[in-house]
Enzyme design. Structure first.
Site, PDB file in Angstrom:
ATOM      1  N   ALA A 175      59.666  67.159  47.072  1.00  0.00           N
ATOM      2  CA  ALA A 175      58.592  67.727  47.894  1.00  0.00           C
ATOM      3  C   ALA A 175      57.638  66.642  48.377  1.00  0.00           C
ATOM      4  CB  ALA A 175      57.836  68.791  47.107  1.00  0.00           C
ATOM      5  N   ASP A 176      57.311  65.715  47.498  1.00  0.00           N
ATOM      6  CA  ASP A 176      56.450  64.595  47.895  1.00  0.00           C
ATOM      7  C   ASP A 176      57.116  63.731  48.968  1.00  0.00           C
ATOM      8  OD1 ASP A 176      54.022  64.587  46.153  1.00  0.00           O
ATOM      9  OD2 ASP A 176      55.518  64.574  44.565  1.00  0.00           O
TER      10      ASP A 176
END
Length: 397
Positions: free
Chosen positions: A177-178
């Site tokens: 996600a990052d």
């Protein structure tokens, strides 16, 4: 060195030379975006807290005392420490941004606004400024203020529900996600810079980890919306393609991915010496093979286990069948594909040089910059001098 090989990085050759980025950032998503901007030649000034800096500095001490995440994500930047709780500290940051082309921040929702660092305020006097706000779930909506660590976003977006085995869900082994949000922020900045070069207009850009991963969930979402079903967790396998999995060999395991029916025919005829399977109507199409997943996987496995991994890998490559050996991280560090292409360099840090891999963007005429990883506050004095001299040094306290 041949004429075709890129030259070592020179400041005036890099794509983003002359551009300044101010980053009020921490953790992974925003630092990844700005590290790529630094690699591309931008000057990146990283704003950090005076006491501890970016909390990623303290995740571990694996790199001879430095944190692995931090050295990965922060090379080529300047570290400027300031107390943002004070009016003087806020003024220093505004002065920096006034000289910048890009301001990127990933503070908690609303924090930048409270500091007077919102896009409307900043761009009122600097309409060409590009402001990027990064968040977990976006700037509005019911989850706006929720904590948004990578694992949590993977859960909320359904990524965990399609990752793992039939028995156990799993998050990805890297912060997906990052990374997704960081790459969309990078793309957005580069796009906004191109537009500004034409129109002179800056931009306000919002990028959330949630939206980034939802975009990556396109295949399973379309299956759910239009076929009414959740795709199964298949471990190393693929929910929609067979054979596409890990298969045993005489001395280990190998991954094989057959993308179409021609590939199936080549696999069973030219590699596995089972031509009778090519025309068997039970296996002739991918739809039929998916319906008989366990049966097809068993037929393939019965034949792959008669080869050593190295021999089967060579045979599959010669036949044009997609395949890969399964390596651990040590195997990647020692990978011949990196060594033979000269992809390793050294990067300076406060504890000495460390080994790092080149950025994935390879220009044919210049090698991207791999600057030093900054110590906390290493550039504070020099930047204060740029902003106006000694009296500003007093304001920083």
């Amino acid at each position: 060195m041949t004429d075709a090989e890129p030259q070592a990085a020179r400041a005036d050759d890099l794509p983003l030379t002359g551009l300044t980025v101010v980053a009020l950032e921490q953790a992974v998503a925003a630092p990844l975006a700005t590290r790529h901007l630094a690699d591309l030649g931008a000057r990146v000034i990283k704003i950090e807290r005076e006491d501890e800096g970016d909390f990623a500095r303290h995740y571990d001490a694996a790199v001879d005392g430095l944190a692995s995440h931090f050295v990965w994500l922060n090379r080529g930047k300047e570290s400027f420490t300031v107390d943002l709780k004070t009016p003087r500290g806020q003024d220093l940051v505004r002065r920096l941004i006034a000289r910048a082309d890009v301001f990127l921040q990933n503070l908690a929702p609303g924090a930048a606004d409270r500091l007077g660092l919102d896009a409307d305020t900043l761009r009122a006097d600097h309409p060409g400024l590009i402001v990027v706000n990064m968040s977990g779930y976006g700037t509005d909506g019911p989850m706006r203020d929720h904590k948004a660590y990578d694992m949590l976003v993977q859960a909320e977006t359904g990524l965990i529900s399609v990752t793992g085995t039939a028995d156990t869900m799993a998050k990805t082994g890297v912060p997906t996600a990052d990374i997704a949000a960081g790459m969309y922020a990078l793309t957005s900045v580069l796009s906004a810079l191109v537009r500004r070069g034409v129109s002179g207009r800056g931009a306000r850009i919002d990028v959330s980890m949630f939206d980034a991963v939802v975009e990556w969930m396109g295949h399973p979402m379309y299956i759910r919306m239009h076929a009414g079903r959740q795709i199964p967790r298949c471990g190393l396998g693929h929910a929609a393609i067979v054979p596409y999995d890990g298969y045993p060999t005489a001395d280990g395991e190998i991954l094989i991915g057959v993308q179409n029916d021609r590939g199936w025919r080549t696999l069973v005829t030219d590699v596995l010496a089972a031509p009778e399977l090519a025309d068997d109507p039970r296996y002739a199409t991918n739809i039929e093979r998916v319906a008989r997943r366990a049966e097809v996987d068993g037929l393939v496995a019965d034949r792959t286990r008669t080869f050593t991994t190295a021999d089967l890998d060579a045979k599959l490559a010669a036949a044009g069948i997609p395949a890969a050996q399964i390596r651990d991280v040590g195997g990647v560090v020692d990978h011949p594909q990196l060594a033979e292409r000269d992809r390793w360099r050294t990067v300076d840090t406060e504890i000495g040089p460390i080994r790092a891999v080149l950025p994935p963007m390879t220009f044919d005429d210049v090698e991207l910059r791999m600057g030093a990883v900054p110590a906390l506050g290493e550039h504070t004095a020099a930047i204060l001098a740029e902003l106006g001299g000694a009296e500003l040094g007093e304001q920083a306290g």
